[in-house]
Write a protein that holds these residues in place. Structure first.
Motif, mmCIF file in Angstrom:
data_model
loop_
_atom_site.group_PDB
_atom_site.id
_atom_site.type_symbol
_atom_site.label_atom_id
_atom_site.label_comp_id
_atom_site.label_asym_id
_atom_site.label_seq_id
_atom_site.Cartn_x
_atom_site.Cartn_y
_atom_site.Cartn_z
ATOM 1 N N ASP A 31 46.342 39.083 29.955
ATOM 2 C CA ASP A 31 45.183 39.608 29.220
ATOM 3 C C ASP A 31 45.631 39.975 27.810
ATOM 4 O O ASP A 31 46.718 40.527 27.631
ATOM 5 C CB ASP A 31 44.619 40.848 29.950
ATOM 6 N N THR A 35 38.905 42.783 25.002
ATOM 7 C CA THR A 35 37.798 43.615 25.518
ATOM 8 C C THR A 35 38.244 44.386 26.755
ATOM 9 O O THR A 35 37.608 45.368 27.124
ATOM 10 C CB THR A 35 36.544 42.770 25.874
ATOM 11 N N LEU A 74 39.572 34.310 34.513
ATOM 12 C CA LEU A 74 38.392 35.018 33.997
ATOM 13 C C LEU A 74 38.447 35.266 32.497
ATOM 14 O O LEU A 74 37.434 35.622 31.898
ATOM 15 C CB LEU A 74 38.260 36.387 34.691
ATOM 16 N N TYR A 142 27.941 29.731 24.166
ATOM 17 C CA TYR A 142 28.646 30.322 25.314
ATOM 18 C C TYR A 142 28.401 29.491 26.578
ATOM 19 O O TYR A 142 29.342 29.155 27.309
ATOM 20 C CB TYR A 142 28.171 31.763 25.518
HETATM 21 P P1 NAD Z 1 35.327 41.362 30.180
HETATM 22 O O1 NAD Z 1 35.161 41.207 28.715
HETATM 23 O O2 NAD Z 1 35.376 42.743 30.732
HETATM 24 O O3 NAD Z 1 36.608 40.558 30.681
HETATM 25 C C1 NAD Z 1 37.185 39.511 29.979
HETATM 26 C C2 NAD Z 1 38.678 39.787 29.930
HETATM 27 O O4 NAD Z 1 39.327 38.679 29.302
HETATM 28 C C3 NAD Z 1 39.034 41.037 29.110
HETATM 29 O O5 NAD Z 1 39.983 41.816 29.800
HETATM 30 C C4 NAD Z 1 39.627 40.475 27.819
HETATM 31 O O6 NAD Z 1 40.548 41.353 27.211
HETATM 32 C C5 NAD Z 1 40.251 39.195 28.345
HETATM 33 N N1 NAD Z 1 40.407 38.167 27.303
HETATM 34 C C6 NAD Z 1 39.514 37.765 26.376
HETATM 35 N N2 NAD Z 1 40.042 36.827 25.585
HETATM 36 C C7 NAD Z 1 41.309 36.607 26.047
HETATM 37 C C8 NAD Z 1 42.367 35.757 25.648
HETATM 38 N N3 NAD Z 1 42.246 34.937 24.608
HETATM 39 N N4 NAD Z 1 43.518 35.790 26.351
HETATM 40 C C9 NAD Z 1 43.681 36.640 27.393
HETATM 41 N N5 NAD Z 1 42.709 37.489 27.799
HETATM 42 C C10 NAD Z 1 41.551 37.465 27.132
HETATM 43 O O7 NAD Z 1 34.141 40.534 30.845
HETATM 44 P P2 NAD Z 1 33.724 40.294 32.368
HETATM 45 O O8 NAD Z 1 32.279 40.599 32.447
HETATM 46 O O9 NAD Z 1 34.676 40.944 33.285
HETATM 47 O O10 NAD Z 1 33.860 38.691 32.482
HETATM 48 C C11 NAD Z 1 34.919 38.049 33.187
HETATM 49 C C12 NAD Z 1 34.602 36.571 33.345
HETATM 50 O O11 NAD Z 1 33.414 36.389 34.110
HETATM 51 C C13 NAD Z 1 34.378 35.816 32.042
HETATM 52 O O12 NAD Z 1 34.960 34.533 32.182
HETATM 53 C C14 NAD Z 1 32.874 35.671 31.953
HETATM 54 O O13 NAD Z 1 32.498 34.534 31.193
HETATM 55 C C15 NAD Z 1 32.534 35.517 33.412
HETATM 56 N N6 NAD Z 1 31.164 35.897 33.721
HETATM 57 C C16 NAD Z 1 30.781 37.210 33.592
HETATM 58 C C17 NAD Z 1 29.469 37.557 33.932
HETATM 59 C C18 NAD Z 1 28.964 38.972 33.808
HETATM 60 O O14 NAD Z 1 27.775 39.176 34.050
HETATM 61 N N7 NAD Z 1 29.797 39.954 33.473
HETATM 62 C C19 NAD Z 1 28.588 36.580 34.408
HETATM 63 C C20 NAD Z 1 29.026 35.250 34.449
HETATM 64 C C21 NAD Z 1 30.322 34.929 34.137
#
Ligand code: NAD
Ligand code: UD1
Length: 313
Positions: A31, A35, A74, A142
């Motif tokens: 990570d 975020t 993720l 996105y």
């Molecule tokens: P989040 O922002 O809390 O988690 C994303 C994580 O990825 C964070 O810890 C961030 O620091 C890390 N990150 C971002 N860019 C990075 C990079 N370049 N290298 C390493 N780490 C990196 O968001 P979330 O809601 O937990 O989402 C997690 C996954 O689920 C994502 O892939 C998102 O597209 C997918 N998703 C989320 C939802 C939702 O409703 N929350 C719905 C559909 C899909």
């Protein structure tokens, strides 16, 4: 078994990491903390390997993948409006980053790559609920990037024999979703507004609907996707099968919190989908997935968590 969770310091990722540790697995996290927060891993920090680095860096992805049996990917830019404002950045992290993690997973000979895909792939197709056999028609940068990730995962299965499964999560909510950014998920923003005594902002008339899915359901589905036989190469919805409008959410939140809530209505956001609802038949059949926590119960638990984390001490 050793699992690498990319994005494991984020909202969904840290909930997955907790469950993996609870089940006695070895866990590595990659990570960049853009975020995500180390504090989200506080309860398991001494039991996991935390690699602070970016998925856009192939060497970092390779180092984190070493010795992994499963990769749960993720790490991503997760916001629709952020992708509208800066499509290059979202493309770089979500597509280049995913390709790096796939290459690293292939070279480390992991058993399976499980990808956090998104219901945003469906876009504005009129049919509800959304079924995996529908032609994706994303309407935001996105949505395009998340769909491309699925295609890459499947191609790595066909070309290199890397087992893979993609889960199209529908709006996930629950403890640790960061409410503090303009790009944060709507329920976390509503919770913070109520705690601060401010009017929650609704973009549009509030009649848009979502299949809001409590995070515990998604953790369960994701871990099932790692091991279920017959799952490889497939795309599964991850939702509850029920949708609710934002106006209805606020009514329920009034009931749960006891607060009088009046929203402020702003113009709709570009790239926004109007309605979203999952058909979860395939996940039920192949993964044995069943959403255990319904919306109202999830909202109650989430409110308790936000009150403790952000309320007056
Ligand atoms: P989040 O922002 O809390 O988690 C994303 C994580 O990825 C964070 O810890 C961030 O620091 C890390 N990150 C971002 N860019 C990075 C990079 N370049 N290298 C390493 N780490 C990196 O968001 P979330 O809601 O937990 O989402 C997690 C996954 O689920 C994502 O892939 C998102 O597209 C997918 N998703 C989320 C939802 C939702 O409703 N929350 C719905 C559909 C899909
Ligand atoms: C969300 C996820 C995305 C995921 C997708 C899958 C986040 C930040 N976004 O996108 O990663 O792939 O679900 O279904 O987790 N809204 C308001 N007021 C606010 C914030 C939002 O009215 O303060 C509205 C939006 O305009 C939209 C709805 O609420 O109509 C949901 O927005 P949001 O929580 O950002 O999620 P999605 O765009 O659906």
């Amino acid at each position: 078994m050793r699992h690498l969770v990319t994005g494991g310091a984020g909202f969904i990722g840290s909930n997955i990491v907790d469950e993996l540790v609870q089940r006695g697995h070895d866990v590595a996290v990659l990570d960049d903390l853009s975020t995500g927060k180390e504090a989200n891993l506080a309860g398991v920090r001494k039991k996991i390997d935390l690699h602070i680095g970016s998925v856009t860096d192939l060497a970092a992805a390779q180092s984190a993948c070493r010795g992994a049996d499963y990769v749960i990917h993720l790490a991503a830019r997760t916001s629709v409006p952020r992708s509208v404002e800066n499509p290059l950045d979202t493309n770089h992290v979500n597509i280049d980053g995913t390709l790096n993690v796939l290459v690293a997973a292939r070279d480390a000979k992991v058993r399976r790559f499980v990808y956090a895909a998104s219901s945003s792939a469906y876009g504005e197709t009129p049919m509800l609920p959304k079924v995996e056999t529908m032609q994706p028609e994303p309407i935001s940068p996105y949505g395009v990037t998340k769909y491309v990730g699925e295609l890459y995962a499947q191609v790595f299965g066909r070309v290199y024999g890397l087992e893979n499964a993609s889960l199209r999560y529908f709006n996930v909510f629950g403890p640790r979703q960061d409410p503090t950014s303009q790009y944060s998920g709507v329920l976390s923003r509503f919770m913070l507004a109520v705690i601060e005594g401010k009017p929650p902002v609704i973009f549009g008339d509030g009649e848009q609907s979502r299949d809001f899915t409590y995070v515990e359901n998604i953790v369960d589905e994701t871990l099932r996707a790692c091991e279920a036989s017959g799952a490889s190469g497939k795309v599964f919805n991850g939702g509850t099968g029920v949708r609710i409008t934002l106006n209805e959410v606020l009514k329920l939140l009034e009931k749960i919190t006891g607060a009088k809530i009046s929203a402020k209505y702003d113009p709709p956001r570009s790239g926004d989908i109007l309605h979203s609802q999952a058909d979860i038949s395939l996940a039920r059949k192949v993964l044995g997935y069943e959403p255990r926590v319904g919306f109202e119960e999830g909202l109650r638990r989430t409110w308790e968590w936000y009150s403790a984390a952000f309320g007056k001490k």
